[in-house]
Design an enzyme around this catalytic site. Structure first.
Site, PDB file in Angstrom:
ATOM      1  N   LYS A  11      28.497  23.308 -72.140  1.00 41.59           N
ATOM      2  CA  LYS A  11      27.981  22.805 -73.417  1.00 41.59           C
ATOM      3  C   LYS A  11      26.443  22.881 -73.475  1.00 41.59           C
ATOM      4  CE  LYS A  11      31.956  19.777 -74.331  1.00 41.59           C
ATOM      5  NZ  LYS A  11      32.376  18.390 -74.723  1.00 41.59           N
ATOM      6  N   TYR A  51      36.767  22.298 -83.106  1.00 38.41           N
ATOM      7  CA  TYR A  51      37.129  20.900 -82.870  1.00 38.41           C
ATOM      8  C   TYR A  51      37.902  20.296 -84.051  1.00 38.41           C
ATOM      9  CZ  TYR A  51      34.491  20.395 -78.487  1.00 38.41           C
ATOM     10  OH  TYR A  51      34.055  20.491 -77.187  1.00 38.41           O
ATOM     11  N   PHE A  59      33.508  10.283 -84.153  1.00 32.29           N
ATOM     12  CA  PHE A  59      32.490  11.033 -83.415  1.00 32.29           C
ATOM     13  C   PHE A  59      32.366  12.484 -83.863  1.00 32.29           C
ATOM     14  CE2 PHE A  59      36.373  11.167 -80.731  1.00 32.29           C
ATOM     15  CZ  PHE A  59      36.547  12.542 -80.596  1.00 32.29           C
ATOM     16  N   ARG A  87      40.694  20.680 -65.594  1.00 31.37           N
ATOM     17  CA  ARG A  87      40.474  19.292 -66.020  1.00 31.37           C
ATOM     18  C   ARG A  87      40.076  18.423 -64.819  1.00 31.37           C
ATOM     19  NH1 ARG A  87      40.180  18.435 -71.616  1.00 31.37           N
ATOM     20  NH2 ARG A  87      40.206  16.290 -70.893  1.00 31.37           N
ATOM     21  N   THR A  93      36.524  12.436 -69.615  1.00 32.40           N
ATOM     22  CA  THR A  93      35.680  12.656 -70.794  1.00 32.40           C
ATOM     23  C   THR A  93      34.424  11.787 -70.734  1.00 32.40           C
ATOM     24  OG1 THR A  93      37.698  13.063 -72.049  1.00 32.40           O
ATOM     25  CG2 THR A  93      35.677  12.692 -73.320  1.00 32.40           C
ATOM     26  N   ARG A 104      31.434  16.317 -64.590  1.00 37.70           N
ATOM     27  CA  ARG A 104      30.918  15.275 -65.489  1.00 37.70           C
ATOM     28  C   ARG A 104      30.279  14.121 -64.721  1.00 37.70           C
ATOM     29  NH1 ARG A 104      35.838  15.827 -69.892  1.00 37.70           N
ATOM     30  NH2 ARG A 104      34.723  17.147 -71.389  1.00 37.70           N
ATOM     31  N   ASN A 114      28.652  15.646 -72.455  1.00 40.83           N
ATOM     32  CA  ASN A 114      29.389  15.620 -71.191  1.00 40.83           C
ATOM     33  C   ASN A 114      29.578  17.012 -70.573  1.00 40.83           C
ATOM     34  OD1 ASN A 114      31.311  16.590 -72.920  1.00 40.83           O
ATOM     35  ND2 ASN A 114      32.749  14.898 -72.656  1.00 40.83           N
ATOM     36  N   HIS A 117      33.560  21.708 -71.554  1.00 42.61           N
ATOM     37  CA  HIS A 117      34.845  21.644 -72.252  1.00 42.61           C
ATOM     38  C   HIS A 117      35.881  22.393 -71.432  1.00 42.61           C
ATOM     39  CE1 HIS A 117      37.938  22.062 -75.361  1.00 42.61           C
ATOM     40  NE2 HIS A 117      38.069  23.304 -74.909  1.00 42.61           N
ATOM     41  N   GLU A 128      42.311  28.753 -77.860  1.00 44.20           N
ATOM     42  CA  GLU A 128      40.859  28.712 -77.653  1.00 44.20           C
ATOM     43  C   GLU A 128      40.341  30.030 -77.063  1.00 44.20           C
ATOM     44  OE1 GLU A 128      40.658  23.836 -77.217  1.00 44.20           O
ATOM     45  OE2 GLU A 128      40.224  25.050 -75.440  1.00 44.20           O
TER      46      GLU A 128
END
Ligand code: UDP
Ligand code: MG
Length: 139
Positions: A11, A51, A59, A87, A93, A104, A114, A117, A128
């Site tokens: 990100k 998203y 948010f 993950r 998250t 993270r 964070n 993704h 995706e």
């Protein structure tokens, strides 16, 4: 278990902080093969589309603003059990809840900013990956 593909984004916060290389190294150390990798910057409609599942969430507008603030790195990754495995590399998250040694935990500032993704299921991984890569681009 079979070889699977997943999709990931480093990100804007992590790219701007110069953490992309270390994050890529963590992903590769966890056994992922990078089969697609590109730097890009999301437009507002692209971020809203990517998203869209979160569009009713409080948010959402902050998330779109964050995801468009600077360059990102998009990645196609391959490994056994890739979706779940990535993950685990990412961590929770909210970095406050992320396990030691996760991306993270190491790099994320807060629940919004964070760093990374990762797709949440094989079906979303497929969607995706197609959002950012054409099949011809992937090894
Ligand atoms: N997010 C946020 N506030 C929240 C929850 C999520 O800003 O309360 C942001 C955060 O950047 C997160 C993204 O929205 O990574 C997508 O949320 P999701 O619940 O899908 O988390 P993820 O799958 O990224 O762990
Ligand atoms: Mg998610």
């Amino acid at each position: 278990m079979s070889v699977e593909r997943t999709f990931s984004i480093i990100k804007p916060d992590a790219v701007a902080a110069g953490q992309a290389g270390e994050i890529l190294a963590m992903i590769q150390s966890a056994g992922f093969k990078i089969i697609g990798l590109r730097m890009t910057r999301l437009t507002e409609p692209q971020a809203q589309g990517f998203y869209a599942v979160h569009k009713e969430r409080p948010f959402f507008s902050g998330l779109v603003k964050f995801m468009t603030e600077g360059p990102i790195m998009v990645m196609a990754l391959e490994r056994e059990d890739a979706v779940k495995g990535l993950r685990e590399v990412m961590g929770a998250t909210n970095p406050a809840n992320a396990a030691e040694g996760t991306v993270r935990k190491r790099f994320a500032a807060n629940i919004e900013r964070n760093c990374i993704h990762g797709s949440d299921a094989p079906e979303t991984a497929g969607q995706e990956l197609r959002f950012f890569f054409s099949t011809a681009d992937l090894l």
